[in-house]
Scaffold this active site. Structure first.
Site, short mmCIF file in Angstrom:
data_model
loop_
_atom_site.label_atom_id
_atom_site.label_comp_id
_atom_site.label_asym_id
_atom_site.label_seq_id
_atom_site.Cartn_x
_atom_site.Cartn_y
_atom_site.Cartn_z
N ASP A 47 -0.95 22.55 5.26
CA ASP A 47 -1.75 22.39 6.48
C ASP A 47 -0.84 22.46 7.71
O ASP A 47 -1.31 22.41 8.85
CB ASP A 47 -2.60 21.11 6.44
CG ASP A 47 -1.77 19.86 6.27
OD1 ASP A 47 -0.54 19.95 6.12
OD2 ASP A 47 -2.37 18.76 6.30
N SER A 48 0.47 22.66 7.47
CA SER A 48 1.39 22.97 8.58
C SER A 48 0.98 24.29 9.23
O SER A 48 1.46 24.65 10.30
CB SER A 48 2.84 23.06 8.07
OG SER A 48 2.92 23.87 6.91
N ASP A 86 -3.12 22.80 0.49
CA ASP A 86 -3.29 21.44 0.99
C ASP A 86 -4.75 21.12 1.22
O ASP A 86 -5.49 21.92 1.83
CB ASP A 86 -2.58 21.31 2.35
CG ASP A 86 -1.21 20.66 2.24
OD1 ASP A 86 -0.93 19.99 1.23
OD2 ASP A 86 -0.41 20.84 3.19
N LYS A 115 -2.92 19.90 -3.08
CA LYS A 115 -2.01 18.80 -2.74
C LYS A 115 -2.74 17.86 -1.79
O LYS A 115 -3.47 18.33 -0.91
CB LYS A 115 -0.74 19.35 -2.08
CG LYS A 115 0.20 18.25 -1.56
CD LYS A 115 1.59 18.77 -1.25
CE LYS A 115 1.76 19.41 0.10
NZ LYS A 115 1.44 18.55 1.25
N GLU A 117 -2.17 14.04 0.52
CA GLU A 117 -1.19 13.08 1.03
C GLU A 117 -1.63 11.65 0.77
O GLU A 117 -2.81 11.33 0.91
CB GLU A 117 -1.01 13.27 2.55
CG GLU A 117 -0.37 14.57 2.92
CD GLU A 117 -0.17 14.73 4.44
OE1 GLU A 117 -0.36 13.77 5.20
OE2 GLU A 117 0.17 15.86 4.84
N GLU A 185 8.57 13.62 1.36
CA GLU A 185 8.92 14.15 2.69
C GLU A 185 9.66 13.10 3.50
O GLU A 185 9.18 11.98 3.72
CB GLU A 185 7.65 14.62 3.43
CG GLU A 185 8.01 15.19 4.81
CD GLU A 185 6.93 16.04 5.45
OE1 GLU A 185 5.88 16.29 4.84
OE2 GLU A 185 7.18 16.47 6.61
O1 KIV Z 1 1.97 21.31 5.18
C1 KIV Z 1 3.13 21.46 4.76
O2 KIV Z 1 3.82 22.44 5.08
C2 KIV Z 1 3.67 20.45 3.87
C3 KIV Z 1 5.13 20.51 3.56
C4 KIV Z 1 5.90 20.08 4.74
C5 KIV Z 1 5.47 19.76 2.35
O3 KIV Z 1 2.96 19.59 3.44
#
Ligand code: KIV
Length: 252
Positions: A47-48, A86, A115, A117, A185
């Site tokens: 989600d970055s 994500d 994934k 969090e 992280e």
């Molecule tokens: O969203 C992302 O890029 C991440 C990584 C920093 C692990 O969750």
């Protein structure tokens, strides 16, 4: 290179001869095409994408609809890679919505895993159910960008004893819930090393030292495309400058 799966990913932890797992983020079809031809183990549609592609201030703004578009594009471009997407902010806030949204993201994008969090009782139940119905889940603890407001900014985790004990417990609980791997992280390097030794699933570190079972980086940071890259990344190029120079040359 043979495409990885959750079993071969787990095996990499127990094989002392094996190379550490390498994961990079990716957000578009063409970059995925490139990654598909490399020795990269895993792709993360993080989600970055909100920060590096969409220009949002935080990942909190990323929607499920956006994650579906970017994840599907990456999967189309990298059919031979194990792709993790994500679950965005809010999409797994309740058990019922988490199951519905996960099925929808997983099924519509054809990625191999999701994934999420955080480690708490609700997340453990969600991870257990997703795993039971066939959706592999990667955990993520330490610095959690979706919780930037509640965590109070971006900083190193696991410096204090209480924090350290909590993170160790979270990693064990995520493993027990069914996660096939966990992202650590910005966790203190010595603690990341301890957690890696304590659990039987791979840890994938970012800003957490060199002793995790694998590493993940945001591809834009690695290629030198972002102006404010994190300190722990050593870029392999300065694509920002290269693009600028090429375009300026064209404009002459
Ligand atoms: O969203 C992302 O890029 C991440 C990584 C920093 C692990 O969750």
């Amino acid at each position: 290179m043979k495409k990885l799966n959750t079993r071969s990913i787990r095996k990499r932890k127990t094989n002392p001869e094996a190379k550490k797992l390498q994961m990079l983020t990716c957000y578009d079809f063409q970059t995925a095409n490139v990654l598909n031809t490399t020795e990269l183990d895993l792709i993360l549609v993080g989600d970055s994408v909100g920060n590096v592609v969409l220009g949002y201030d935080t990942t909190v703004e990323v929607s499920l609809a956006e994650m579906k578009i970017f994840s599907a594009a990456v999967k189309r471009g990298a059919p031979d890679k194990f792709v993790v997407a994500d679950l965005p902010f809010g999409s797994y806030a309740t058990y019922t919505s988490a199951i519905e949204n996960s099925i929808s993201l997983f099924q519509s994008t054809k990625v191999e895993a999701l994934k999420l969090e955080g480690a708490n009782e609700e997340n453990y139940k969600i991870i257990k159910r997703l795993t039971e119905i066939g959706i592999p889940v990667m955990g993520h603890i330490g610095l959690m960008p979706q919780s930037v407001h509640s965590q109070g900014g971006y900083y190193k985790h696991g410096k204090h004893l209480e924090d350290k004990i909590r993170l160790q417990k979270e990693a064990l609980e995520l493993e027990a819930a069914g996660c096939f791997a966990i992202v650590l992280e910005c966790v203190e390097a010595s603690l990341a090393k301890e957690i890696t030794a304590q659990i039987n699933i791979p840890t994938i570190g970012i800003g957490s030292g060199v002793d995790c079972d694998g590493q993940v980086l945001v591809i834009n940071d690695l290629l030198g495309m972002t102006e404010n890259k994190p300190k722990f990344v050593t870029p392999v190029a300065n694509l920002f400058q290269v693009k600028k120079e090429l375009i300026s040359k064209y404009l002459q």
